[in-house]
Design a protein around this motif. Structure first.
Motif, short mmCIF file in Angstrom:
data_model
loop_
_atom_site.label_atom_id
_atom_site.label_comp_id
_atom_site.label_asym_id
_atom_site.label_seq_id
_atom_site.Cartn_x
_atom_site.Cartn_y
_atom_site.Cartn_z
N LEU A 133 -8.58 3.02 0.93
CA LEU A 133 -7.85 2.16 1.84
C LEU A 133 -8.48 0.77 1.86
O LEU A 133 -7.78 -0.24 1.81
N THR A 144 -2.58 3.87 5.14
CA THR A 144 -2.79 3.82 6.58
C THR A 144 -2.11 4.99 7.28
O THR A 144 -2.67 5.61 8.18
N ALA A 153 -0.83 -0.10 0.86
CA ALA A 153 -1.71 -0.16 2.03
C ALA A 153 -1.08 0.56 3.22
O ALA A 153 -1.78 1.27 3.97
N ARG A 175 1.23 -4.03 -3.16
CA ARG A 175 -0.03 -3.78 -2.46
C ARG A 175 0.19 -3.54 -0.97
O ARG A 175 -0.49 -2.70 -0.36
N ALA A 220 -6.21 -2.39 0.70
CA ALA A 220 -5.89 -3.41 1.69
C ALA A 220 -6.57 -4.74 1.38
O ALA A 220 -6.05 -5.77 1.76
#
Length: 231
Positions: A227, A216, A212, A208, A231
């Protein structure tokens, strides 16, 4: 929508594993994802035939040098994320895919020999930048690293890449049994049971964090809702 290409001229760098982990986490977060399996060994396709593949994840394997660009562009117009797993050699298929990438990830293990192979991929990316007159974002991903030990060799390689202005992901994909297990049992990390593999939760947290960071880096290209969920 963004296309993430995994490229490495060296087999065993963790390219297909990283591609499946990223695509699975993006799909689990609610976004439709297509993986284009352009590796002649078809490791992603073999994984997809096992049970548990996310419903929102599609795997396409019938791609050639002549069709790779059209396939990438068609899927990028259809789904929020396209992930491309390339063959481990330099070819026109690899070059064409890189030319359409919003982000190229170059997986490498933490050895000097692997870093030298990663440098070849970086050179190819920069050749494509010159050929197409556009910047192609890219970054090295260190794979199969230890979560507890930071070898001096790895630190030395990171320093060399930094001096050469080669971007690197902050996140590393650690050596995890769970990352190998999904290719044996199928499905995603979250679907693995304790009877199948140990350390699933640590692997899931690693995956994860990796997903993330990728999302980004893709902003503002990447869909913002995805996103937030990853996140």
């Amino acid at each position: 929508m963004p296309t993430i290409v995994f490229a490495s001229p060296k087999g065993g760098a963790g390219k297909s594993t990283a591609a499946v982990i990223l695509a699975s986490e993006l799909a689990a977060a609610g976004g439709a994802v297509t993986i284009i399996d352009a590796d002649p060994n078809r490791p992603v396709s073999a994984w997809a035939r096992r049970p548990g593949k996310p419903e929102r994840l599609t795997v396409l394997a019938d791609v050639t040098e002549a069709s790779i660009i059209d396939t990438i562009e068609a899927e990028a117009a259809r789904v929020p994320f396209v992930v491309v797993d390339l063959e481990g050699t330099a070819s026109m298929t690899v070059a064409y895919a890189i030319s359409r990438a919003d982000l190229v990830i170059v997986p490498t293990q933490g050895s000097q020999l692997d870093a030298a192979e990663a440098a070849k991929a970086i050179r190819l990316i920069r050749q494509q930048e010159r050929a197409f007159g556009r910047s192609i974002p890219h970054a090295v991903l260190f794979t199969r690293t230890s979560a507890a030990i930071r070898p001096r060799t790895l630190q030395h390689i990171r320093e060399e890449l930094h001096r050469a202005a080669v971007p690197m992901l902050d996140c590393q994909l650690h050596e995890r049994e769970a990352f190998r297990a999904i290719f044996s049992f199928g499905g995603c990390l979250a679907g693995l049971g304790a009877e199948q593999v140990s350390g699933r939760d640590a692997a899931l947290a690693n995956a994860r964090a990796f997903a993330a960071e990728i999302v980004t880096r893709l902003q503002p290209t990447a869909p913002q809702p995805a996103l937030e969920r990853v996140a």
